[in-house]
Design an enzyme around this catalytic site. Structure first.
Site, PDB file in Angstrom:
ATOM      1  N   GLY A   1      79.393  73.111  26.085  1.00 47.30           N
ATOM      2  CA  GLY A   1      79.311  71.739  25.570  1.00 47.30           C
ATOM      3  C   GLY A   1      79.438  70.718  26.684  1.00 47.30           C
TER       4      GLY A   1
ATOM      5  N   ARG B   1      77.928  66.169  27.454  1.00 50.16           N
ATOM      6  CA  ARG B   1      78.532  64.835  27.303  1.00 50.16           C
ATOM      7  C   ARG B   1      80.063  64.950  27.196  1.00 50.16           C
ATOM      8  NH1 ARG B   1      76.709  64.339  21.010  1.00 50.16           N
ATOM      9  NH2 ARG B   1      78.725  64.971  20.166  1.00 50.16           N
TER      10      ARG B   1
ATOM     11  N   ASN C   1      74.047  78.478  21.695  1.00 52.08           N
ATOM     12  CA  ASN C   1      74.956  78.012  20.664  1.00 52.08           C
ATOM     13  C   ASN C   1      76.180  78.928  20.715  1.00 52.08           C
ATOM     14  OD1 ASN C   1      76.328  77.571  18.284  1.00 52.08           O
ATOM     15  ND2 ASN C   1      74.488  77.505  17.005  1.00 52.08           N
TER      16      ASN C   1
ATOM     17  N   ASN D   1      84.898  74.468  25.955  1.00 51.10           N
ATOM     18  CA  ASN D   1      85.062  73.057  25.588  1.00 51.10           C
ATOM     19  C   ASN D   1      84.284  72.668  24.333  1.00 51.10           C
ATOM     20  OD1 ASN D   1      85.300  69.978  26.258  1.00 51.10           O
ATOM     21  ND2 ASN D   1      83.095  70.390  26.164  1.00 51.10           N
TER      22      ASN D   1
ATOM     23  N   TYR E   1      89.565  71.432  11.309  1.00 59.60           N
ATOM     24  CA  TYR E   1      89.649  71.237  12.769  1.00 59.60           C
ATOM     25  C   TYR E   1      91.030  71.644  13.292  1.00 59.60           C
ATOM     26  CZ  TYR E   1      89.251  68.605  17.208  1.00 59.60           C
ATOM     27  OH  TYR E   1      89.218  68.223  18.530  1.00 59.60           O
TER      28      TYR E   1
ATOM     29  N   LYS F   1      91.897  74.622  16.015  1.00 63.83           N
ATOM     30  CA  LYS F   1      92.572  74.382  17.294  1.00 63.83           C
ATOM     31  C   LYS F   1      93.902  75.136  17.361  1.00 63.83           C
ATOM     32  CE  LYS F   1      89.423  71.717  19.138  1.00 63.83           C
ATOM     33  NZ  LYS F   1      88.609  72.219  20.264  1.00 63.83           N
TER      34      LYS F   1
ATOM     35  N   ILE G   1      90.962  60.894  23.154  1.00 68.31           N
ATOM     36  CA  ILE G   1      90.205  60.605  24.377  1.00 68.31           C
ATOM     37  C   ILE G   1      88.934  59.847  23.976  1.00 68.31           C
ATOM     38  CG2 ILE G   1      89.138  61.644  26.430  1.00 68.31           C
ATOM     39  CD1 ILE G   1      92.149  62.397  26.161  1.00 68.31           C
TER      40      ILE G   1
HETATM   41  P1  NAI Z   1      81.740  65.501  22.084  1.00 69.24           P
HETATM   42  O1  NAI Z   1      81.325  65.546  20.659  1.00 69.24           O
HETATM   43  O2  NAI Z   1      81.444  64.287  22.893  1.00 69.24           O
HETATM   44  O3  NAI Z   1      81.201  66.764  22.876  1.00 69.24           O
HETATM   45  C1  NAI Z   1      81.216  68.056  22.333  1.00 69.24           C
HETATM   46  C2  NAI Z   1      80.169  68.862  23.035  1.00 69.24           C
HETATM   47  O4  NAI Z   1      80.123  70.174  22.428  1.00 69.24           O
HETATM   48  C3  NAI Z   1      78.770  68.260  22.872  1.00 69.24           C
HETATM   49  O5  NAI Z   1      78.097  68.299  24.113  1.00 69.24           O
HETATM   50  C4  NAI Z   1      78.105  69.176  21.869  1.00 69.24           C
HETATM   51  O6  NAI Z   1      76.698  69.248  22.005  1.00 69.24           O
HETATM   52  C5  NAI Z   1      78.766  70.495  22.202  1.00 69.24           C
HETATM   53  N1  NAI Z   1      78.641  71.481  21.131  1.00 69.24           N
HETATM   54  C6  NAI Z   1      78.918  71.297  19.816  1.00 69.24           C
HETATM   55  N2  NAI Z   1      78.641  72.414  19.129  1.00 69.24           N
HETATM   56  C7  NAI Z   1      78.179  73.323  20.034  1.00 69.24           C
HETATM   57  C8  NAI Z   1      77.738  74.665  19.936  1.00 69.24           C
HETATM   58  N3  NAI Z   1      77.682  75.293  18.756  1.00 69.24           N
HETATM   59  N4  NAI Z   1      77.345  75.312  21.071  1.00 69.24           N
HETATM   60  C9  NAI Z   1      77.375  74.692  22.272  1.00 69.24           C
HETATM   61  N5  NAI Z   1      77.780  73.405  22.417  1.00 69.24           N
HETATM   62  C10 NAI Z   1      78.181  72.745  21.308  1.00 69.24           C
HETATM   63  O7  NAI Z   1      83.305  65.784  22.064  1.00 69.24           O
HETATM   64  P2  NAI Z   1      84.438  65.607  23.161  1.00 69.24           P
HETATM   65  O8  NAI Z   1      85.324  64.532  22.699  1.00 69.24           O
HETATM   66  O9  NAI Z   1      83.884  65.585  24.517  1.00 69.24           O
HETATM   67  O10 NAI Z   1      85.228  66.979  22.901  1.00 69.24           O
HETATM   68  C11 NAI Z   1      85.201  68.080  23.785  1.00 69.24           C
HETATM   69  C12 NAI Z   1      86.284  69.062  23.352  1.00 69.24           C
HETATM   70  O11 NAI Z   1      87.546  68.394  23.389  1.00 69.24           O
HETATM   71  C13 NAI Z   1      86.120  69.568  21.913  1.00 69.24           C
HETATM   72  O12 NAI Z   1      86.525  70.911  21.848  1.00 69.24           O
HETATM   73  C14 NAI Z   1      87.086  68.687  21.129  1.00 69.24           C
HETATM   74  O13 NAI Z   1      87.504  69.309  19.961  1.00 69.24           O
HETATM   75  C15 NAI Z   1      88.202  68.526  22.138  1.00 69.24           C
HETATM   76  N6  NAI Z   1      89.051  67.371  21.919  1.00 69.24           N
HETATM   77  C16 NAI Z   1      88.559  66.091  21.951  1.00 69.24           C
HETATM   78  C17 NAI Z   1      89.400  65.020  21.760  1.00 69.24           C
HETATM   79  C18 NAI Z   1      88.946  63.604  21.805  1.00 69.24           C
HETATM   80  O14 NAI Z   1      89.766  62.718  21.496  1.00 69.24           O
HETATM   81  N7  NAI Z   1      87.720  63.297  22.164  1.00 69.24           N
HETATM   82  C19 NAI Z   1      90.829  65.223  21.510  1.00 69.24           C
HETATM   83  C20 NAI Z   1      91.232  66.602  21.501  1.00 69.24           C
HETATM   84  C21 NAI Z   1      90.371  67.625  21.698  1.00 69.24           C
END
Ligand code: NAI
Length: 252
Positions: free
Chosen positions: A15, A18, A66, A94, A159, A163, A192
């Site tokens: 992931g 972004r 995926n 991630n 979710y 986690k 974040i």
């Molecule tokens: P985001 O939504 O900006 O990025 C998530 C990424 O995962 C995207 O690039 C998406 O295309 C990819 N993705 C989703 N499903 C996928 C799949 N089946 N196979 C491959 N890639 C896939 O989210 P963000 O905020 O960057 O989150 C990244 C990680 O951090 C996640 O695991 C999220 O749960 C975790 N997180 C985020 C927080 C926040 O406040 N933004 C807080 C705590 C944890």
């Protein structure tokens, strides 16, 4: 030599196109790691990331799969293993999704999808990447959890379960591979600023911020720097740990 030097290491970030994953990929590359940036749909963003990394003098390849689909993960990771740069030494699980609603109304599909990507996806990648790490007697697996695994959050039963599951998985795997030079840790970010949290209404954002002792949301690069540390040799005696990065939201 760079501080926290990762030159000669191959990192796979899921992931990565972004948000937090993108910053992790850039930060690992700045320390000298060769980065495989995984994406599932947004090829254009992944290509831009690769160009950004190369502009800074780093090395990056993009790879589509995926994480929720075991056959796609196995194929992609075996492609990386047989590439000239060698197998994955550092795996950053991630990729993650949310499908929020109150549990009373939560459809089975929303429960299964979130568990399949966030929890099973991380397990798929770890299982596929583990064997060369064990053979090399060096490896790093870093799973991105969330503060809500510890706190709970209304509207996120699926979710939070995914986690909390990842944290249990982290501890179990850490015990299994500790004697082989492979560490397995989790990072639990608080709130974040990314596309994931941009979906929140202004009212919810303000209420979240009012509960954060630092009075602000975190930045993706603040998660990425911790990831670099856990990936480095400097963190060689840390395993089975969940590192919280949340501006004081969860002080315990
Ligand atoms: P985001 O939504 O900006 O990025 C998530 C990424 O995962 C995207 O690039 C998406 O295309 C990819 N993705 C989703 N499903 C996928 C799949 N089946 N196979 C491959 N890639 C896939 O989210 P963000 O905020 O960057 O989150 C990244 C990680 O951090 C996640 O695991 C999220 O749960 C975790 N997180 C985020 C927080 C926040 O406040 N933004 C807080 C705590 C944890």
């Amino acid at each position: 030599m760079r501080n926290l030097d990762l030159s000669g290491k191959v990192a796979l970030v899921t992931g990565a196109s972004r948000g937090i994953g993108r910053e992790i990929a850039r930060a690992l590359s700045r320390q000298g790691a060769f980065v495989w940036a995984n994406y599932s749909s947004s090829e254009q963003d992944a290509v831009i990331l690769k160009e950004e990394i190369e502009k800074e003098g780093g090395k990056c390849e993009i790879i589509r799969f995926n994480v929720a689909k075991k056959d796609e993960v196995d194929e992609a990771i075996s492609q990386i293993t047989s590439s000239s740069d060698g197998p994955v030494n550092i795996l950053i699980n991630n990729a993650g999704i949310t499908k929020d609603t109150l549990f009373m109304r939560m459809k089975e599909e929303a429960i299964l999808d979130v568990l399949q990507v966030n929890l099973i996806g991380a397990m798929n990648c770890a299982q596929a990447a583990l064997s060369p790490m064990i053979k090399a007697r060096w490896g790093r697996i870093i799973n991105i959890s969330s503060v809500v695994a510890s706190m709970g959050n209304a509207g996120q039963a699926n979710y939070c379960a995914s986690k909390a599951g990842i944290e249990g998985f982290t501890r179990a795997l850490a015990r299994e591979v500790a004697a082989r030079g492979v560490t397995c840790n989790a990072i639990a970010p608080g709130f974040i600023d990314t596309d994931m949290t941009s979906k929140l209404s202004q009212k919810i954002r303000s209420s979240i911020i009012s509960n954060i002792p630092m009075g602000r949301m975190g930045e993706a690069k603040e998660v990425a720097s911790a990831c670099v540390f856990l990936a480095s040799n400097e963190a060689s005696y840390i395993t089975g740990h969940v590192l919280h990065i949340n501006g004081g939201l969860l002080c315990n």
